[in-house]
Design an enzyme around this catalytic site. Structure first.
Site, PDB file in Angstrom:
ATOM      1  N   SER A   1      88.953  50.560  12.831  1.00 24.58           N
ATOM      2  CA  SER A   1      89.549  51.815  12.362  1.00 24.58           C
ATOM      3  C   SER A   1      90.994  51.909  12.849  1.00 24.58           C
ATOM      4  O   SER A   1      91.365  51.246  13.820  1.00 24.58           O
ATOM      5  CB  SER A   1      88.761  53.007  12.924  1.00 24.58           C
ATOM      6  OG  SER A   1      89.335  54.235  12.501  1.00 24.58           O
TER       7      SER A   1
ATOM      8  N   TYR B   1      84.871  57.707  19.996  1.00 25.46           N
ATOM      9  CA  TYR B   1      84.934  56.881  18.782  1.00 25.46           C
ATOM     10  C   TYR B   1      86.159  55.952  18.833  1.00 25.46           C
ATOM     11  O   TYR B   1      86.062  54.737  18.593  1.00 25.46           O
ATOM     12  CB  TYR B   1      85.000  57.792  17.552  1.00 25.46           C
ATOM     13  CG  TYR B   1      85.179  57.056  16.243  1.00 25.46           C
ATOM     14  CD1 TYR B   1      84.130  56.324  15.685  1.00 25.46           C
ATOM     15  CD2 TYR B   1      86.396  57.083  15.555  1.00 25.46           C
ATOM     16  CE1 TYR B   1      84.290  55.657  14.476  1.00 25.46           C
ATOM     17  CE2 TYR B   1      86.562  56.418  14.355  1.00 25.46           C
ATOM     18  CZ  TYR B   1      85.504  55.707  13.823  1.00 25.46           C
ATOM     19  OH  TYR B   1      85.661  55.035  12.631  1.00 25.46           O
TER      20      TYR B   1
END
Ligand code: NAP
Length: 251
Positions: A137, A151
């Site tokens: 990501s 995350y």
């Protein structure tokens, strides 16, 4: 260019979202695709739709991972492409976050990357070739987002793992790369709510959220023979979201 004919591929978390977009594009390019997901029912359905195979896997379980690889090797005798894609992204501020929240994020997103790829590398090393594509990501290694400290840490961690893995296996004909999606319209992203989706869309120069197949296209390139000299690298697919120096780009 970029034909994956006769290649055998696994996509973890392939029953939905980005994983499904990757599975579709690998199929388009001619690969035999195995969708491996914790949601077996949905994996069966989407696999039937796109002419793929399906398997149950919980990527936090070494027993499930062994079963996944054994099954694919029994059926096909080799594994050319591993797309380590499955991941979760529940939000919690640091003030709200429990140790269990942190551990779950690390287990599902980061530890699983090691658990899935260790036996994958062993197999690819025997073959003398292989392609690993990790879905990481932009969050964590490049950007931050309030509520996603765990995350972001897990996704940045995947990239740290990738760079050393690329070095350890370069001599074996194995490449290890990552795609870094921006905001891609998936079931998981939709769960963040309308307000989140609208504010993200406003912040993207392309003025739209990404499509799962657009991550799939980058994965096809990284999985191809033609990308054999690309390893330890990241490809950002974000509609230009990271670029603006001033708000004018998105007004
Ligand atoms: P998604 O729509 O939630 O799909 C993820 C799939 O993985 C689901 O089928 C899910 O099943 C499955 N899964 C969850 N836990 C699993 C486990 N332990 N073992 C095996 N499968 C599991 O998510 P997505 O948006 O496509 O995201 C996929 C990947 O892209 C993730 O690694 C995510 O971090 C990354 N990413 C996404 C975006 C984005 O904008 N969407 C941006 C950057 C990075 P259940 O639905 O049953 O949980």
């Amino acid at each position: 260019m970029f034909s994956l004919a006769e290649k055998i591929a696994i996509v973890t978390g392939g029953a939905a979202g980005i994983g499904l977009g990757i599975a579709k594009q690998l199929r388009e390019a001619g690969a035999t695709v195995v969708i491996a997901d914790i949601n077996k029912e949905r994996a069966d359905e989407v696999a039937a739709d796109i002419g793929a195979e399906s398997l149950y896997v919980d990527v936090t379980s070494t027993a499930d991972i062994k079963n996944m690889l054994d099954t694919v090797l029994e059926r096909h005798g080799r594994l050319d492409i591993m797309c380590a894609n499955s991941g979760i992204f529940p939000q919690a501020t640091i003030a709200e976050m429990t140790e269990e929240d942190w551990d779950q994020m690390m287990n599902v997103n980061l530890k699983s990357t090691f658990l899935v790829l260790k036996p994958t590398f062993e197999q690819m090393q025997k073959q003398g070739s292989g392609r690993v594509v990790i879905t990481s990501s932009i969050t964590g290694s490049i950007t931050g987002y309030p509520g996603w400290s765990h995350y972001g840490a897990s996704k940045a961690g995947q990239q740290g793992f990738m760079r050393s893995a690329a070095l350890e296996y370069a001599k074996d004909g194995i490449t290890v790369n990552a795609v870094l999606p921006g905001n891609i319209l998936t079931e998981g992203l939709e769960a963040q709510g309308e307000e989140y989706l609208a504010s993200m869309t406003r912040s993207i120069p392309a003025r739209r959220l990404g499509k799962p197949e657009e991550i799939g296209a980058a994965a096809v390139f990284l999985a191809s023979d033609e990308a054999g000299y690309v390893t330890g690298q990241t490809i950002i697919v974000d509609g230009g979201q990271l670029l603006p120096e001033s708000p004018e780009a998105v007004l």
